[in-house]
Design an enzyme around this catalytic site. Structure first.
Site, PDB file in Angstrom:
ATOM      1  N   SER A 699       0.834  -1.196   0.000  1.00  0.00           N
ATOM      2  CA  SER A 699       0.000   0.000   0.000  1.00  0.00           C
ATOM      3  C   SER A 699       0.867   1.243   0.000  1.00  0.00           C
ATOM      4  CB  SER A 699      -0.922   0.019   1.229  1.00  0.00           C
ATOM      5  OG  SER A 699      -0.156   0.081   2.416  1.00  0.00           O
ATOM      6  N   CYS A 700       0.296   2.298  -0.529  1.00  0.00           N
ATOM      7  CA  CYS A 700       0.838   3.648  -0.396  1.00  0.00           C
ATOM      8  C   CYS A 700      -0.352   4.538  -0.065  1.00  0.00           C
ATOM      9  CB  CYS A 700       1.583   4.087  -1.656  1.00  0.00           C
ATOM     10  SG  CYS A 700       0.571   4.133  -3.147  1.00  0.00           S
ATOM     11  N   LYS A 701      -0.297   5.794  -0.418  1.00  0.00           N
ATOM     12  CA  LYS A 701      -1.390   6.684  -0.051  1.00  0.00           C
ATOM     13  C   LYS A 701      -2.709   6.255  -0.691  1.00  0.00           C
ATOM     14  CE  LYS A 701      -2.798  11.552  -0.235  1.00  0.00           C
ATOM     15  NZ  LYS A 701      -2.405  12.928  -0.631  1.00  0.00           N
TER      16      LYS A 701
END
Length: 809
Positions: A699-701
């Site tokens: 995941s990232c933003k």
């Protein structure tokens, strides 16, 4: 499914063909439809991204196979056989009832890459949404509503309390009712949305009624078929970092907010202790009136001067007193009384205004305490731990005195000459004598029972209230609790999706199934958030949300039918004790080990590693503080090592354990090093996770740019290391271009034609040593400019002051 593009470059100019295309729309057709017509042509309609308007008609044709005559048409049965071969993977792996329950809205793409020995790899990528994006949050909300409603009922059933404890009860009820109202409103909105969608796009991550739904949740699967026909599946779950974007991050994330919250409760009790306390309250409340009634009956029977009747009245009293003493001897009562005394001594001078407006003043002159509290709240005396033992022992001793007196009276009845002291005496003096002798003993018994029951009720009320306070008010303000539940909902939705895929693809792996019921499953979260600005708050949210998953357990059950609804994972339990049931078709369930069929709980061991890789991380590393990332990676490295050591001790025969020592040593080295943007740490953690059969989540933003770069790099590394891929850079470039088209087609990006760094041919890394997430060097991040400008402004002011001061003198 095919994607249609339009070339915008001048005729004959193919130098910038890749950069001069515009996405027009998409269309779908089956191989069977393409092979069926005699003219070998198929006309399909191209639709826009919204899937509503038809913009053009596309004419498709299939190539003539080598050795086939131009006039030779494949027989119908050959067409069907070819379709079955081409779609065998889809039917067997993807369209099974279990996969249809876990995945939906699938988009596929097939590649062919050359190996080092000049043979060909068949690589099939699949990007899928999942109905669990809405299903798990709805189940979680329903469970929380039921839990808080039950907790309100528990504290209401305590009856009349002193003003202080009634104020605490009102705090609990107010806290629970606020959350119940919020969760009911959210559940209604999710019920409406889940009927038409199973996906939350990144553009809606701040919507209030979608707080509990994970952002951009996808299951990304890669099937690799080697030249010899053997195949392998590699899964990774991608989703936006579990965080509450609606409440934003002005005051930080959950980790920071929870560290600032002060807990009011000094004693903590488990759920089973609270249940025992409620049961004991119910028991003593029922036994006390029975004891008092039987003691009155004993006095009444004593006037009859009948020894048989006296014995009949004494037996039920003895039985009820025995049950009461057995209940009062519970060590929970004693420990609660000690805790009450300790808490009253520690907070004796504290004052508190409850949510009902009642001002509680714990002062020596306060007369607001109940009788039970007056007995146990003595500040000026040292509490005697044996006092409670003496209290319940007095009840048994009083009963023994009554039994002894009854035996003596029966003995007097057997000697009539001793009872008649004077001639002409009647039975009245003898009857009065029996009652007079029993009355003080019965009064003493009732006083002892009343004292012990009062103390026990005070202690058990304390336990029930403290348990309710710990699970409600002590968790923090209602908005912080809501934030924590929302983050947890996003994390558990992604975890359940990943575990479902892992379980479904490993049902024939005996070692993996044995590992599940012996040690549990590893869940490795890979985070690409920077330690700067809002993303630091997101990481603080994610840290707490992932840690809360350690309280979750899985269990495998037998599905009633093979329908998709019956194969959907279900959530049950309460906060800290949630269990996710994974239904399997009857035939597959019967093939499981006996421990899993018996309902053995599969524990979850979550770890999270974070390496920021964008420009904001560069700013944080140069001008900010990266202690959050360093601490997080160090702690989770220890947890990962602990899981591997437990696995080695429990199942030493597993073949996957052999290379773990070197991998863990490499991971320790990466964590200890101070290298900036050390993506090798993420690679090593991912290798350890796949080696032990864990669930991979990235995941990232918003799970778009950085996540796509990470997944494509990992896929190409797997193809190179495990399947002898020849041209790494070509495969990486091809897959990243595919992710760009997928993102546009699925509306993951804000506008059509948006180019993600790394998708562009000129921006792809030439070697593995190049940072796989770096953007183009010519881009300067505005925050960096502002920071440099601010420093220059301060320097200019200082120089101005130095220049102006001599002139004033």
């Amino acid at each position: 499914m095919i994607a249609c593009t339009e070339c915008l470059c001048p005729p004959g100019d193919n130098s910038s063909l890749a950069a001069q295309r515009r996405f027009l729309g998409f269309s779908t057709f089956s191989i069977r439809d393409l092979l069926r017509p005699k003219e070998r042509h198929l006309s399909v309609s191209v639709r826009t991204m919204e899937g509503v308007d038809e913009v053009e008609e596309l004419r498709m044709s299939h190539r003539q196979m080598k050795g086939q005559g131009h006039d030779k048409i494949p027989p119908k049965h050959e067409c069907s056989a070819l379709c079955d071969v081409l779609h065998s993977s889809v039917h067997d792996k993807v369209n099974s009832p279990m996969m249809r329950a876990a995945l939906c809205a699938q988009v596929c793409k097939v590649y062919r890459f050359q190996t080092e020995d000049q043979r060909w790899l068949l690589v099939r990528e699949q990007l899928s949404e999942t109905p669990l994006s809405f299903s798990l949050p709805r189940q979680l909300l329903s469970a929380l509503i039921h839990e808080y409603t039950h907790r309100v009922q528990e504290v209401i059933e305590l009856g009349d309390l002193s003003p202080h404890w009634d104020g605490i009860r009102h705090d609990v009820i107010s806290h629970c009712n606020h959350l119940i109202g919020c969760y009911q409103d959210t559940l209604v909105e999710l019920e409406k949305l889940s009927a038409v969608s199973c996906f939350k796009s990144s553009s809606r991550k701040s919507d209030a009624h979608l707080q509990f739904v994970p952002t951009n949740l996808h299951a990304q699967r890669m099937e690799v078929t080697d030249p010899d026909g053997t195949g392998a599946w590699y899964d990774v779950i991608t989703f936006g970092a579990p965080a509450d974007h609606h409440q934003a991050f002005k005051h930080g994330g959950l980790k920071r907010l929870m560290s600032k919250h002060r807990k009011y409760s000094s004693a903590s009790y488990l759920q089973d202790q609270s249940s025992r306390a409620r049961q004991l309250l119910s028991t003593v409340s029922q036994l006390q009136p029975h004891v008092f009634g039987l003691s009155e009956e004993l006095l009444s029977v004593s006037s009859e001067l009948n020894t048989a009747r006296l014995q009949e009245a004494l037996e039920p009293l003895t039985q009820q007193i025995g049950q009461l003493v057995h209940a009062l001897k519970d060590e929970l009562v004693k420990s609660a009384l000690i805790a009450i005394h300790g808490q009253s001594s520690a907070h004796f001078s504290c004052s508190h205004v409850h949510s009902n407006g009642h001002f509680c003043d714990n002062s020596p002159t306060s007369d607001r305490l109940s009788l039970g509290q007056q007995e146990v709240h003595r500040r000026d005396e040292e509490y005697d731990e044996d006092e409670w033992d003496i209290a319940w022992a007095n009840v048994a001793t009083s009963l023994s005195c009554i039994i002894a007196m009854a035996d003596r009276l029966k003995g007097q009845d057997l000697c009539p000459h001793k009872q008649q002291e004077t001639p002409g005496s009647t039975a009245s003096p003898s009857s009065s004598s029996w009652q007079e002798q029993l009355l003080p003993l019965v009064v003493t018994l009732r006083d002892c029972v009343r004292e012990a029951v009062t103390k026990a009720q005070a202690a058990m009320t304390f336990v029930v209230l403290q348990h309710a306070v710990v699970l409600t008010v002590d968790q923090g303000p209602a908005q912080m609790v809501l934030r924590r539940h929302a983050v947890f909902s996003q994390a558990i939705s992604a975890l359940v999706c990943g575990f479902a895929l892992k379980l479904y693809s490993s049902l024939d792996d005996h070692d993996f199934l044995q590992q599940l019921h012996t040690v549990g499953v590893l869940a490795q979260f890979e985070s690409l958030l920077s330690i700067y600005g809002d993303e630091e708050g997101m990481l603080e949210d994610m840290e707490v949300g992932v840690a809360d998953l350690s309280q979750v357990a899985f269990t495998v059950t037998e599905a009633e039918t093979d329908r998709e609804d019956d194969l959907l994972p279900t959530l049950r339990g309460t906060w800290y004790t949630f269990v996710v049931e994974m239904p399997l078709p009857a035939e597959m369930f019967r093939s499981l080990p006996q421990q899993l069929r018996d309902g053995c709980l599969i524990r979850v061991h979550p770890v999270v590693f974070n390496i920021g890789i964008n420009q904001q991380q560069s700013v944080a590393e140069r001008f900010g503080d990266t202690s959050l990332q360093d601490r997080l990676n160090h702690q989770n490295c220890e947890r990962l090592r602990g899981y591997c050591e437990t696995l080695r001790d429990s199942l030493p025969h597993l073949t996957c354990l052999q290379p773990l020592s070197n991998m863990l040593s490499s991971l320790d080295h990466c964590v200890a090093s101070r290298k900036r943007k050390n993506v090798e740490l993420l690679w090593t953690a991912a290798m350890v996770c796949r080696q032990v059969g864990g669930v991979r989540l990235t995941s990232c933003k918003s799970a778009k740019d950085r996540t796509a770069m990470s997944v494509t790099l990992e896929q190409c590394v797997l193809l190179r290391d495990r399947h002898t891929l020849r041209d790494f850079n070509t495969a990486l470039d091809c897959m990243r271009r595919s992710r760009q088209s997928w993102g546009q087609m699925l509306s993951c990006y804000a506008r059509s034609g948006f180019t993600v760094s790394g998708f562009d041919h000129s921006a792809r890394p030439s070697t593995l040593s190049v940072s796989w997430m770096s953007l183009r060097r010519r881009h300067v991040y505005p925050v960096t400019v502002l920071l440099v400008t601010s420093h220059l402004l301060v320097l200019w002011l200082l120089l101005s002051l130095v220049t102006l001061l001599p002139k004033d003198q």
